[in-house]
Write a protein that holds these residues in place. Structure first.
Motif, PDB file in Angstrom:
ATOM      1  N   LYS A   1     -31.539  43.451  96.701  1.00 24.09           N
ATOM      2  CA  LYS A   1     -30.973  44.779  96.958  1.00 24.09           C
ATOM      3  C   LYS A   1     -30.983  45.660  95.710  1.00 24.09           C
ATOM      4  CE  LYS A   1     -27.348  47.319  99.048  1.00 24.09           C
ATOM      5  NZ  LYS A   1     -26.623  47.466 100.242  1.00 24.09           N
ATOM      6  N   TYR A   2     -30.646  45.086  94.549  1.00 25.67           N
ATOM      7  CA  TYR A   2     -30.576  45.822  93.290  1.00 25.67           C
ATOM      8  C   TYR A   2     -31.562  45.182  92.308  1.00 25.67           C
ATOM      9  CZ  TYR A   2     -26.127  47.017  95.475  1.00 25.67           C
ATOM     10  OH  TYR A   2     -25.164  47.415  96.359  1.00 25.67           O
ATOM     11  N   LYS A   3     -32.769  45.710  92.213  1.00 27.66           N
ATOM     12  CA  LYS A   3     -33.829  45.098  91.409  1.00 27.66           C
ATOM     13  C   LYS A   3     -33.454  44.903  89.945  1.00 27.66           C
ATOM     14  CE  LYS A   3     -37.786  46.474  94.129  1.00 27.66           C
ATOM     15  NZ  LYS A   3     -38.538  45.295  94.398  1.00 27.66           N
ATOM     16  N   GLY A   4     -32.689  45.807  89.387  1.00 29.56           N
ATOM     17  CA  GLY A   4     -32.308  45.707  87.976  1.00 29.56           C
ATOM     18  C   GLY A   4     -31.001  44.981  87.750  1.00 29.56           C
ATOM     19  N   GLY A   5     -30.401  44.440  88.791  1.00 25.33           N
ATOM     20  CA  GLY A   5     -29.113  43.774  88.670  1.00 25.33           C
ATOM     21  C   GLY A   5     -27.969  44.766  88.820  1.00 25.33           C
ATOM     22  N   ILE A   6     -26.774  44.336  88.394  1.00 27.31           N
ATOM     23  CA  ILE A   6     -25.569  45.151  88.531  1.00 27.31           C
ATOM     24  C   ILE A   6     -24.889  45.246  87.174  1.00 27.31           C
ATOM     25  CG2 ILE A   6     -23.347  45.379  89.691  1.00 27.31           C
ATOM     26  CD1 ILE A   6     -24.511  43.393  91.812  1.00 27.31           C
ATOM     27  N   ALA A   7     -24.718  46.468  86.673  1.00 34.05           N
ATOM     28  CA  ALA A   7     -24.043  46.683  85.396  1.00 34.05           C
ATOM     29  C   ALA A   7     -22.605  47.119  85.631  1.00 34.05           C
ATOM     30  CB  ALA A   7     -24.773  47.748  84.586  1.00 34.05           C
ATOM     31  N   ARG A   8     -21.717  46.735  84.725  1.00 32.28           N
ATOM     32  CA  ARG A   8     -20.303  47.101  84.854  1.00 32.28           C
ATOM     33  C   ARG A   8     -20.078  48.574  84.530  1.00 32.28           C
ATOM     34  NH1 ARG A   8     -14.935  46.295  82.466  1.00 32.28           N
ATOM     35  NH2 ARG A   8     -13.671  45.436  84.136  1.00 32.28           N
ATOM     36  N   SER A   9     -20.800  49.098  83.536  1.00 28.30           N
ATOM     37  CA  SER A   9     -20.720  50.520  83.206  1.00 28.30           C
ATOM     38  C   SER A   9     -22.084  50.980  82.707  1.00 28.30           C
ATOM     39  CB  SER A   9     -19.642  50.788  82.156  1.00 28.30           C
ATOM     40  OG  SER A   9     -20.073  50.361  80.892  1.00 28.30           O
ATOM     41  N   SER A  10     -22.258  52.275  82.610  1.00 28.32           N
ATOM     42  CA  SER A  10     -23.557  52.806  82.197  1.00 28.32           C
ATOM     43  C   SER A  10     -23.792  52.673  80.695  1.00 28.32           C
ATOM     44  CB  SER A  10     -23.676  54.274  82.607  1.00 28.32           C
ATOM     45  OG  SER A  10     -22.660  55.023  82.000  1.00 28.32           O
TER      46      SER A  10
ATOM     47  N   SER B   1     -21.817  49.715  88.861  1.00 25.29           N
ATOM     48  CA  SER B   1     -20.634  49.685  89.718  1.00 25.29           C
ATOM     49  C   SER B   1     -19.657  48.655  89.171  1.00 25.29           C
ATOM     50  CB  SER B   1     -21.007  49.320  91.150  1.00 25.29           C
ATOM     51  OG  SER B   1     -19.844  49.092  91.911  1.00 25.29           O
ATOM     52  N   LYS B   2     -18.499  49.108  88.744  1.00 24.81           N
ATOM     53  CA  LYS B   2     -17.488  48.204  88.198  1.00 24.81           C
ATOM     54  C   LYS B   2     -16.994  47.221  89.257  1.00 24.81           C
ATOM     55  CE  LYS B   2     -12.986  48.210  85.858  1.00 24.81           C
ATOM     56  NZ  LYS B   2     -12.478  47.086  86.606  1.00 24.81           N
ATOM     57  N   ALA B   3     -16.710  47.717  90.449  1.00 27.99           N
ATOM     58  CA  ALA B   3     -16.193  46.852  91.517  1.00 27.99           C
ATOM     59  C   ALA B   3     -17.230  45.812  91.936  1.00 27.99           C
ATOM     60  CB  ALA B   3     -15.783  47.698  92.714  1.00 27.99           C
ATOM     61  N   LEU B   4     -18.481  46.221  92.061  1.00 26.30           N
ATOM     62  CA  LEU B   4     -19.542  45.295  92.466  1.00 26.30           C
ATOM     63  C   LEU B   4     -19.806  44.272  91.369  1.00 26.30           C
ATOM     64  CD1 LEU B   4     -21.380  44.783  94.861  1.00 26.30           C
ATOM     65  CD2 LEU B   4     -23.035  46.324  93.847  1.00 26.30           C
ATOM     66  N   TYR B   5     -19.801  44.703  90.108  1.00 27.08           N
ATOM     67  CA  TYR B   5     -19.979  43.755  89.002  1.00 27.08           C
ATOM     68  C   TYR B   5     -18.835  42.744  88.983  1.00 27.08           C
ATOM     69  CZ  TYR B   5     -20.107  41.607  84.462  1.00 27.08           C
ATOM     70  OH  TYR B   5     -20.116  40.664  83.469  1.00 27.08           O
ATOM     71  N   ASP B   6     -17.597  43.228  89.106  1.00 28.43           N
ATOM     72  CA  ASP B   6     -16.439  42.325  89.070  1.00 28.43           C
ATOM     73  C   ASP B   6     -16.496  41.288  90.189  1.00 28.43           C
ATOM     74  OD1 ASP B   6     -15.472  43.560  86.815  1.00 28.43           O
ATOM     75  OD2 ASP B   6     -14.028  44.812  87.886  1.00 28.43           O
ATOM     76  N   ALA B   7     -17.014  41.657  91.341  1.00 26.23           N
ATOM     77  CA  ALA B   7     -17.127  40.708  92.455  1.00 26.23           C
ATOM     78  C   ALA B   7     -18.217  39.673  92.205  1.00 26.23           C
ATOM     79  CB  ALA B   7     -17.407  41.453  93.755  1.00 26.23           C
ATOM     80  N   ASN B   8     -19.181  39.993  91.321  1.00 21.48           N
ATOM     81  CA  ASN B   8     -20.318  39.100  91.080  1.00 21.48           C
ATOM     82  C   ASN B   8     -20.472  38.713  89.614  1.00 21.48           C
ATOM     83  OD1 ASN B   8     -21.786  39.034  93.794  1.00 21.48           O
ATOM     84  ND2 ASN B   8     -21.365  41.203  93.472  1.00 21.48           N
ATOM     85  N   LYS B   9     -19.402  38.746  88.840  1.00 19.64           N
ATOM     86  CA  LYS B   9     -19.498  38.454  87.410  1.00 19.64           C
ATOM     87  C   LYS B   9     -19.903  37.011  87.129  1.00 19.64           C
ATOM     88  CE  LYS B   9     -15.192  39.395  86.165  1.00 19.64           C
ATOM     89  NZ  LYS B   9     -14.044  39.608  85.300  1.00 19.64           N
ATOM     90  N   LYS B  10     -19.774  36.137  88.095  1.00 22.19           N
ATOM     91  CA  LYS B  10     -20.210  34.753  87.923  1.00 22.19           C
ATOM     92  C   LYS B  10     -21.720  34.666  87.700  1.00 22.19           C
ATOM     93  CE  LYS B  10     -20.773  33.755  92.872  1.00 22.19           C
ATOM     94  NZ  LYS B  10     -21.585  34.885  93.053  1.00 22.19           N
ATOM     95  N   SER B  11     -22.449  35.683  88.120  1.00 23.10           N
ATOM     96  CA  SER B  11     -23.901  35.695  87.981  1.00 23.10           C
ATOM     97  C   SER B  11     -24.364  36.282  86.647  1.00 23.10           C
ATOM     98  CB  SER B  11     -24.521  36.504  89.124  1.00 23.10           C
ATOM     99  OG  SER B  11     -24.240  35.894  90.359  1.00 23.10           O
ATOM    100  N   ASP B  12     -23.449  36.673  85.789  1.00 19.66           N
ATOM    101  CA  ASP B  12     -23.799  37.210  84.473  1.00 19.66           C
ATOM    102  C   ASP B  12     -23.822  36.049  83.480  1.00 19.66           C
ATOM    103  OD1 ASP B  12     -24.279  38.752  82.269  1.00 19.66           O
ATOM    104  OD2 ASP B  12     -22.329  39.733  82.255  1.00 19.66           O
ATOM    105  N   ARG B  13     -24.984  35.425  83.323  1.00 19.91           N
ATOM    106  CA  ARG B  13     -25.090  34.225  82.485  1.00 19.91           C
ATOM    107  C   ARG B  13     -24.899  34.503  80.998  1.00 19.91           C
ATOM    108  NH1 ARG B  13     -30.608  31.639  84.023  1.00 19.91           N
ATOM    109  NH2 ARG B  13     -31.174  33.821  83.820  1.00 19.91           N
TER     110      ARG B  13
END
Length: 87
Positions: free
Chosen positions: A41-50, A66-78
């Motif tokens: 869905k998001y080719k470049g991933g999800i960033a917490r802020s710009s 998207s802060k909310a989307l990043y926070d829901a998926n922060k487990k994927s930020d290796r």
């Protein structure tokens, strides 16, 4: 009488705006199973802020912010650079 009408209209606008923005945030905070689902869905991933910078080097795509989307998926930020599943 005019002040009363203006007050009622202003109150209605404030209420409708807060209702809309609350629903957008909760709908956008989907938790994905893994990076493959995120990158579909998001080719470049999800960033917490710009303003975050990628630690892993040069990337091909710009991340979705998207802060909310990043926070829901922060487990994927290796690499813990506040960008989940960057490519």
């Amino acid at each position: 009488m005019k002040k009363l009408v203006i007050g009622i209209l202003a109150f209605g606008l404030i209420q409708s705006y807060s209702f809309i923005s609350t629903n957008d945030v909760s709908a956008a905070a989907k938790e994905y199973k893994n990076c493959k689902e995120i990158n579909a869905k998001y080719k470049g991933g999800i960033a917490r802020s710009s303003s975050v910078k990628n630690k892993g080097g040069k990337t091909k795509y710009k991340p979705y912010v998207s802060k909310a989307l990043y926070d829901a998926n922060k487990k994927s930020d290796r690499d813990h650079d506040f960008i989940a599943c960057e490519r």
